[in-house]
Design a protein around this motif. Structure first.
Motif, PDB file in Angstrom:
ATOM      1  N   GLY A 101       0.825  -1.200   0.000  1.00  0.00           N
ATOM      2  CA  GLY A 101       0.000   0.000   0.000  1.00  0.00           C
ATOM      3  C   GLY A 101       0.864   1.257   0.000  1.00  0.00           C
ATOM      4  N   ALA A 102       1.973   1.190   0.739  1.00  0.00           N
ATOM      5  CA  ALA A 102       2.886   2.335   0.797  1.00  0.00           C
ATOM      6  C   ALA A 102       3.413   2.664  -0.597  1.00  0.00           C
ATOM      7  N   LEU A 103       3.728   1.613  -1.317  1.00  0.00           N
ATOM      8  CA  LEU A 103       4.243   1.802  -2.673  1.00  0.00           C
ATOM      9  C   LEU A 103       3.159   2.393  -3.574  1.00  0.00           C
ATOM     10  N   CYS A 104       1.949   1.915  -3.386  1.00  0.00           N
ATOM     11  CA  CYS A 104       0.835   2.399  -4.192  1.00  0.00           C
ATOM     12  C   CYS A 104       0.558   3.867  -3.884  1.00  0.00           C
ATOM     13  N   THR A 105       0.643   4.195  -2.620  1.00  0.00           N
ATOM     14  CA  THR A 105       0.444   5.586  -2.216  1.00  0.00           C
ATOM     15  C   THR A 105       1.501   6.480  -2.854  1.00  0.00           C
ATOM     16  N   TRP A 106       2.711   5.991  -2.857  1.00  0.00           N
ATOM     17  CA  TRP A 106       3.786   6.743  -3.511  1.00  0.00           C
ATOM     18  C   TRP A 106       3.443   6.958  -4.980  1.00  0.00           C
ATOM     19  N   ALA A 107       2.970   5.901  -5.592  1.00  0.00           N
ATOM     20  CA  ALA A 107       2.642   5.973  -7.015  1.00  0.00           C
ATOM     21  C   ALA A 107       1.619   7.066  -7.286  1.00  0.00           C
ATOM     22  N   GLU A 108       0.588   7.070  -6.476  1.00  0.00           N
ATOM     23  CA  GLU A 108      -0.470   8.056  -6.684  1.00  0.00           C
ATOM     24  C   GLU A 108       0.026   9.471  -6.435  1.00  0.00           C
ATOM     25  N   GLY A 109       0.878   9.592  -5.434  1.00  0.00           N
ATOM     26  CA  GLY A 109       1.366  10.907  -5.066  1.00  0.00           C
ATOM     27  C   GLY A 109       2.362  11.487  -6.054  1.00  0.00           C
ATOM     28  N   HIS A 110       3.035  10.610  -6.790  1.00  0.00           N
ATOM     29  CA  HIS A 110       4.099  11.097  -7.657  1.00  0.00           C
ATOM     30  C   HIS A 110       3.900  10.782  -9.129  1.00  0.00           C
ATOM     31  N   LEU A 111       2.752  10.222  -9.425  1.00  0.00           N
ATOM     32  CA  LEU A 111       2.503   9.829 -10.812  1.00  0.00           C
ATOM     33  C   LEU A 111       2.586  11.025 -11.754  1.00  0.00           C
ATOM     34  N   ALA A 112       2.043  12.144 -11.310  1.00  0.00           N
ATOM     35  CA  ALA A 112       2.040  13.344 -12.155  1.00  0.00           C
ATOM     36  C   ALA A 112       3.473  13.770 -12.476  1.00  0.00           C
ATOM     37  N   GLU A 113       4.315  13.803 -11.452  1.00  0.00           N
ATOM     38  CA  GLU A 113       5.716  14.191 -11.658  1.00  0.00           C
ATOM     39  C   GLU A 113       6.398  13.224 -12.610  1.00  0.00           C
ATOM     40  N   LEU A 114       6.071  11.962 -12.423  1.00  0.00           N
ATOM     41  CA  LEU A 114       6.680  10.933 -13.241  1.00  0.00           C
ATOM     42  C   LEU A 114       6.319  11.118 -14.713  1.00  0.00           C
TER      43      LEU A 114
ATOM     44  N   VAL B  12      -8.588  -0.738 -11.582  1.00  0.00           N
ATOM     45  CA  VAL B  12      -7.323  -1.063 -10.946  1.00  0.00           C
ATOM     46  C   VAL B  12      -6.585  -2.023 -11.845  1.00  0.00           C
ATOM     47  N   LEU B  13      -7.391  -2.777 -12.533  1.00  0.00           N
ATOM     48  CA  LEU B  13      -6.857  -3.873 -13.310  1.00  0.00           C
ATOM     49  C   LEU B  13      -6.326  -3.402 -14.648  1.00  0.00           C
ATOM     50  N   THR B  19      -0.559   1.909  -9.797  1.00  0.00           N
ATOM     51  CA  THR B  19       0.130   0.730  -9.313  1.00  0.00           C
ATOM     52  C   THR B  19       0.954   0.085 -10.408  1.00  0.00           C
ATOM     53  N   ARG B  20       0.312  -0.092 -11.518  1.00  0.00           N
ATOM     54  CA  ARG B  20       0.973  -0.714 -12.651  1.00  0.00           C
ATOM     55  C   ARG B  20       2.247   0.038 -13.036  1.00  0.00           C
ATOM     56  N   GLN B  21       2.130   1.343 -13.076  1.00  0.00           N
ATOM     57  CA  GLN B  21       3.268   2.156 -13.479  1.00  0.00           C
ATOM     58  C   GLN B  21       4.454   1.932 -12.540  1.00  0.00           C
ATOM     59  N   VAL B  22       4.158   1.919 -11.253  1.00  0.00           N
ATOM     60  CA  VAL B  22       5.230   1.746 -10.287  1.00  0.00           C
ATOM     61  C   VAL B  22       5.829   0.360 -10.389  1.00  0.00           C
ATOM     62  N   LEU B  23       4.961  -0.611 -10.535  1.00  0.00           N
ATOM     63  CA  LEU B  23       5.466  -1.967 -10.618  1.00  0.00           C
ATOM     64  C   LEU B  23       6.325  -2.151 -11.851  1.00  0.00           C
ATOM     65  N   ASP B  24       5.859  -1.605 -12.954  1.00  0.00           N
ATOM     66  CA  ASP B  24       6.666  -1.686 -14.160  1.00  0.00           C
ATOM     67  C   ASP B  24       8.021  -1.037 -13.913  1.00  0.00           C
ATOM     68  N   LEU B  25       7.988  -0.065 -13.008  1.00  0.00           N
ATOM     69  CA  LEU B  25       9.207   0.679 -12.726  1.00  0.00           C
ATOM     70  C   LEU B  25      10.226  -0.173 -11.988  1.00  0.00           C
TER      71      LEU B  25
END
Lengths: 132, 132
Positions: A101-114, B12-13, B19-25
């Motif tokens: 979940g922590a990783l997912c939260t990071w993703a949501e928080g930084h997706l725009a920057e990414l 989500v799927l 989530t997907r983006q981070v995981l791919d990362l």
DNA sequence: CAGCATCCCGATGGATACTG
DNA sequence: CAGTATCCATCGGGATGCTG
């Protein structure tokens, strides 16, 4: 990363490092989705299959078997006709929800920057290739 | 997982889920190792190559480029002869260390259980195949 | 030194067909 | 329904060789 055991041993880079094991665990397209769905509660094979909706039977079965082997998911087979099989997270499986979940939260928080970084990078690459 | 944005959307799927983006990362063998090493500070290409020690040039370069594109790593090229290139985590890159650390901590804390589960599973499988 | 280009093999994973 | 078995295309990624 920046973990105790890893820092102590020079073999972070080896396959023996716990990090590797975890990454191998969650590092494929489907595993996380299955865990995510099972975090909602016990579910049947077919339900999982339908919800994920892009996965092949082969991959779903394979993913579930791997998770079962690792003790993260429990498999309940009912000797009925037609057969019924239900899957659920084990206690160990539940403990994984939080760090993921922590990783997912990071993703949501930084997706725009990414995404912004990607656009900028691609833009610069394009210009560079044109000037060449 | 169990994240707000994910829970709100039924997709989500889909590949659009953060989530997907981070995981791919982080979902490949090398990315995490590179981030881990760079968390120690700025380093040269050759140093990274030597430390990781199983990685091919192709993969190292590819990994670094991907991280650069995603804005997690900054690349500093010095116009010298012979050439020198240094890599370091960006501010954004540093924010990833913590959640990844959480995952690593989980790994260390539960690795024993995980291995035990595997042994038990394999043991049962073996017995089952013998009785067949 | 820090790459890029090329070849090539093995693994991944999708599609399909069959079974208890 | 919940799988297993098989075939096959794709692709990740290693090895090698070359360059600014």
């Amino acid at each position: 990363m920046v973990s105790k055991a890893c820092s102590l041993h020079p073999n972070v880079l080896s396959a023996q490092c716990p990090t590797r094991q975890v990454l191998d665990l969650i590092a494929d397209k489907w595993t996380t989705l299955v865990i995510y769905l099972l975090a909602r509660g016990r579910q049947r094979y077919g339900d999982l299959h339908r919800q994920i909706g892009g996965i092949s039977q082969k991959m779903l079965t394979q993913t579930l078997r791997k998770l079962e082997r690792d003790g993260l998911v429990a498999r309940h087979v009912y000797p009925e006709v037609p057969p019924r099989t239900e899957y659920e997270l084990t206690v160990l499986g539940h403990t994984l929800i939080e760090p993921m979940g922590a990783l997912c939260t990071w993703a949501e928080g930084h997706l725009a920057e990414l995404e912004q970084a990607r656009r900028r990078y691609d833009h610069l690459q394009k210009k560079a290739s044109l000037s060449a």
